[in-house]
Design an enzyme around this catalytic site. Structure first.
Site, PDB file in Angstrom:
ATOM      1  N   CYS A  83       0.841  -1.208   0.000  1.00 18.46           N
ATOM      2  CA  CYS A  83       0.000   0.000   0.000  1.00 18.46           C
ATOM      3  C   CYS A  83       0.871   1.252   0.000  1.00 18.46           C
ATOM      4  O   CYS A  83       0.606   2.221  -0.707  1.00 18.46           O
ATOM      5  CB  CYS A  83      -0.914   0.014   1.223  1.00 18.46           C
ATOM      6  SG  CYS A  83      -2.067  -1.365   1.302  1.00 18.46           S
ATOM      7  N   ASP A 124      -4.746  34.012  47.612  1.00 23.47           N
ATOM      8  CA  ASP A 124      -3.666  33.078  47.931  1.00 23.47           C
ATOM      9  C   ASP A 124      -2.703  33.816  48.861  1.00 23.47           C
ATOM     10  O   ASP A 124      -2.685  35.055  48.891  1.00 23.47           O
ATOM     11  CB  ASP A 124      -2.974  32.663  46.633  1.00 23.47           C
ATOM     12  CG  ASP A 124      -1.709  31.879  46.887  1.00 23.47           C
ATOM     13  OD1 ASP A 124      -1.781  30.907  47.645  1.00 23.47           O
ATOM     14  OD2 ASP A 124      -0.660  32.256  46.337  1.00 23.47           O
ATOM     15  N   ASP A 152      -1.205  33.905  42.112  1.00 24.82           N
ATOM     16  CA  ASP A 152      -0.050  34.206  41.257  1.00 24.82           C
ATOM     17  C   ASP A 152       0.676  32.969  40.741  1.00 24.82           C
ATOM     18  O   ASP A 152       1.515  33.070  39.855  1.00 24.82           O
ATOM     19  CB  ASP A 152       0.958  35.076  42.022  1.00 24.82           C
ATOM     20  CG  ASP A 152       1.735  34.265  43.065  1.00 24.82           C
ATOM     21  OD1 ASP A 152       1.102  33.421  43.734  1.00 24.82           O
ATOM     22  OD2 ASP A 152       2.953  34.474  43.189  1.00 24.82           O
ATOM     23  N   ASP A 210      -2.461  28.056  41.500  1.00 25.10           N
ATOM     24  CA  ASP A 210      -3.654  28.893  41.642  1.00 25.10           C
ATOM     25  C   ASP A 210      -4.522  28.879  40.383  1.00 25.10           C
ATOM     26  O   ASP A 210      -5.662  29.356  40.423  1.00 25.10           O
ATOM     27  CB  ASP A 210      -3.256  30.346  41.940  1.00 25.10           C
ATOM     28  CG  ASP A 210      -2.555  30.498  43.275  1.00 25.10           C
ATOM     29  OD1 ASP A 210      -2.956  29.792  44.218  1.00 25.10           O
ATOM     30  OD2 ASP A 210      -1.625  31.310  43.374  1.00 25.10           O
TER      31      ASP A 210
END
Length: 831
Positions: free
Chosen positions: A27, A521, A719, A723
């Site tokens: 093929c 945070d 940051d 987070d």
């Protein structure tokens, strides 16, 4: 002898096709043969494992021919999945909210368009989907407007695009000013002749004795015709075709209103016998004054619009055009577009930094206020990061470029601001639904007004019907409704950028206003994000510099973050560290070393007890440190207890004021952190934080955010990479600009200064902007709701008041100017 390898020609094109149906090496060979047989194919390599064919052509072969060849051989080529893209168009010719709705509908009808947002204030369309840009431009043009593709990829391109757009707008304003002057000069005698005759009998007699009333009408006809089909031609060229398409807009209202007055006057002047007795009047002054006042409104609006986009122009103007680049052993001035990542660039005193980079030699102070909003210049030495667009002060330095073109911070800021300015707030959905039907509704009201007055007027019904119908058409102002929201967003987000608050999504403006809880945070958000020596208490008879130098010397052999913080503190004080020998680590307790010939031992109270040293003399200090969430470490020198030290992640200087400001806004403040509960609660107690969630992993932060959202709209501030999930889960995510790229990408708002003070600033700006939008919308809707019935003659039966089309034109011209002027007040927003 092996044949030489074929090399692709300079004009070669590479194709990669997925092939379906191949089962074996035969093929592969068959597919390679059919592809090589296609004229223009230079080389083919088919891989059975990946089921792909790599084809090199001479550049003149179409992909479709290659696909056909593979399919003729009995194999398949799946259609390439369309990739979603974001296309921006400049759309010219929009005048009101109806135009916006029409362009949006035209774009959404294009196959492959997932979302289309059109902004009247910026005159831009933002389209997301798989549709080709050419099809989008064609759709806009078919709707009756002009469109151009915006291809600015970086700041340099933005400069050119911005300059080109500014030139077009300047030319537009100059043309409007010229046409207004011509129209005013031609309209003045028409107004004086007609209105003067009505108001002053002497004027009436003067005209009758000189020109004659018929002569006066002929002169008014000539002057009004010049006004309407000279300066006023724009209204008919755009308004009448829109009316024929059953898509009337602002221009259509002006065109039909002024033509009705003009046409009636033409009949009265040249075929008076067609009018009923008692209705022989001319309204040339109404037609001329309408055109003149609308031109005045357009000019004022164009000037005010120019001021709304000043923030973007100022940001783009921060980019320098050339850079001093070291190449081949010499310094060459190169265009900014030619600077490459890795180039060494010199910056001299007073110059702007051309691109982002890292200082490699020299030192100076750099004013970063235009990026962060912080006014104090920042010291830059070797290893320091510099941002393109910031201003060097008195020193000189060289830096290595790390980001150029569209990757610089300045480019990203401009892109964020433009995207926010082009977005639509949820509050705009209601406006869009109303304005879609506003202009057709005005035409319906005008027709009804004409019919009612024609049937019920006490005298001269045709005159009353015409005047009031024209007043309805002229006084309606969809412009004010269309400009109410986008102009406030433009000015508000632009002002935010100047203050170091970048709205990545315009929707965040509306959501922040409704915030009830702010979750933050700890590390890097409330605190500096890196350990620092915070306390050094000495025993009697010991000297601080000597103790700090010895302890730092001992810790200099350790890689622990606490050790690095102590060493950094000694270096910051300019202390010289003695030579260290015999360094050792006592597992779980501390370290020991000989520094400068003296035995230094540093560790917890357990270590001191093992050494036989009594730490009770520092009991009060230890209790204080524990209350602040710090773990005390004790230092012994030559077998004597010398000092107690504490290293902690210090709270940022701006944090207490920021927490207080959030409380003043009536917000609940929560801390969500992975740090230990004792430290978190100690910091929360010092800062007055209302709730603490400690010792949680990223998925725990998400759960905490979900729980707090039950109390109302929640904003989360973070940051770090950990987070990002919480930022995405929150109603509004705010990322500290000094944090990670992952956090910034997950956020809706970026605080460039790195200070928590940006949060109350952003919320206050959000409240001011949404308040401004509500004022604009109230004015726009109240104006139309109150004055359209007045123009229709609603007060005539009770008070005998009718509104002249001339006053209607003046009111309409000033309505959109009021909205723009109100939005421009946000430029004075201060924190």
């Amino acid at each position: 002898m092996n044949a030489p390898a074929r090399t692709a020609s300079p004009s070669s094109t590479q194709f990669s096709l997925p092939i379906e149906g191949m089962t074996c090496a035969s093929c592969v060979g068959r597919v390679e043969r059919v592809l090589k047989a296609v004229p223009g194919v230079e080389a083919v390599a088919v891989n059975l494992a990946t089921e792909r064919a790599s084809i090199t052509t001479n550049g003149a072969v179409e992909r479709a021919k290659l696909v056909d060849a593979v399919e003729m051989a009995g194999y398949g080529v799946p259609a390439a999945p369309a990739t979603e893209s974001r296309v921006e168009l400049t759309v010219e010719g929009m005048t009101c909210a109806s135009c916006v709705g029409r362009v949006e509908r035209a774009l959404k009808a294009v196959p492959g368009v997932d979302e289309a947002i059109v902004n009247l204030a910026t005159e831009r369309a933002t389209i997301r989907g798989t549709a080709e840009a050419a099809a989008l431009v064609e759709a806009v043009e078919t709707a009756g407007y002009d469109a151009r593709l915006i291809e600015a990829a970086n700041v340099a391109d933005s400069l050119a695009e911005d300059a080109e757009r500014a030139d077009r707008k300047d030319a537009e304003r100059r043309t409007l000013a010229r046409d207004l002057i011509v129209a005013a000069v031609l309209t003045a005698p028409v107004f004086v002749m007609e209105m003067g005759s009505h108001l002053f009998s002497g004027m009436h007699m003067l005209i009758a004795d000189t020109l004659g009333m018929q002569g006066s009408w002929y002169l008014q006809f000539v002057l009004t015709t010049l006004v309407m089909f000279g300066p006023g031609r724009r209204f008919y060229v755009k308004g009448l075709p829109a009316l024929w398409r059953l898509a009337p807009d602002m221009n259509s209202l002006v065109a039909v209103g002024s033509l009705a007055a003009y046409g009636y006057s033409l009949v009265a002047t040249f075929a008076p016998g067609l009018l009923p007795a008692g209705t022989l009047n001319v309204y040339y002054e109404a037609a001329a004054v309408i055109v003149t006042l609308i031109l005045l409104g357009r000019l004022l609006e164009a000037r005010a619009k120019g001021r709304t986009s000043e923030a973007i122009r100022r940001l783009v103007g921060l980019q320098v055009k050339t850079a001093h680049v070291r190449r081949d052993g010499k310094v060459t001035d190169l265009p900014i577009a030619s600077v490459l990542a890795g180039d060494v660039v010199e910056v001299r005193p007073g110059e702007r930094v051309p691109v982002d980079g890292e200082v490699i030699d020299g030192d100076s102070f750099v004013d970063e206020s235009m990026i962060t909003g912080e006014p104090i210049p920042v010291a830059k030495t070797a290893g320091g990061k510099v941002v393109g667009g910031t201003v060097n002060q008195t020193g000189a330095f060289a830096f290595r470029a790390t980001a150029v073109g569209g990757d610089t911070v300045l480019s990203q800021i401009i892109r964020m601001v433009e995207e926010a300015q082009g977005s639509k707030l949820p509050i705009q959905a209601m406006v869009d639904r109303i304005t879609m039907w506003f202009v057709p509704a005005v035409f319906a009201v005008a027709a009804l007004t004409f019919a009612v007055w024609l049937m019920l007027a006490p005298s001269s019904p045709l005159t009353f019907a015409l005047i009031n119908a024209v007043a309805v058409l002229i006084i309606a102002c969809p412009c004010a409704m269309g400009l109410a929201t986008p102009t406030s967003i433009m000015v508000g987000t632009g002002r935010g950028a100047e203050l170091g608050v970048l709205f990545r999504r315009g929707e965040a403006l509306q959501l922040l206003r409704d915030a009830k809880v702010v979750a933050v945070d700890k590390t890097g958000t409330l605190t500096e994000g890196k350990p620092a020596l915070t306390d050094l208490e000495l025993a009697e008879g010991f000297d601080r510099p000597a103790v700090l130098a010895l302890v730092a010397a001992a810790e200099s052999k350790s890689a622990h973050p606490i050790a690095r913080a102590i060493v950094a503190a000694a270096e910051a004080e300019g202390l010289e560290l003695p030579e260290v020998t015999d360094f050792g680590s006592v597992t779980g307790l501390g370290v020991t070393a000989v520094a400068g010939g003296q035995r230094v031992q540093l560790g917890a109270d357990r270590y001191m007890a093992q050494l036989g040293l009594d730490v009770s003399g520092f009991a009060d200090v230890a209790r204080r440190l524990a209350g602040e969430g710090k773990s005390p470490l004790y230092a012994a020198i030559d077998g004597k207890l010398a000092a107690v030290v504490a290293v902690a992640d210090p709270v940022k200087a701006s944090t207490p004021a920021a927490i207080a400001a959030l409380h003043e806004l009536g917000l609940k403040v929560a801390m969500i952190t992975g740090d230990n509960a004792l430290t978190a609660k100690a910091i929360a107690a010092r800062l007055g934080i209302d709730e603490v969630v400690a010792e949680v992993l990223p998925d725990g932060k998400v759960e905490a955010v979900r729980r707090l959202k039950a109390e109302g709209t929640l904003a989360f501030v973070g940051d770090g990479i950990n987070d990002a999930p919480a930022l995405a889960e929150a109603d509004v995510g705010l990322a500290i600009g000094t944090g990670t790229d992952v956090a910034i990408e997950a956020a809706d708002v970026v605080l460039m200064s790195g200070s928590l003070q940006g949060v109350p600033n952003a919320i206050a700006l959000s409240k001011a902007t949404i308040g401004n939008i509500r004022q604009n919308l109230f004015w726009a809707f109240a104006y139309n709701t109150a004055l359209i019935p007045l123009a229709a003659g609603a007060l005539y039966p009770s008070l005998g008041i009718l509104l002249s089309p001339v006053f209607a034109a003046g009111a309409m011209a000033l309505s959109s100017v009021f909205v723009l002027g109100n939005a421009l007040r946000l430029r004075r927003f201060a924190v």
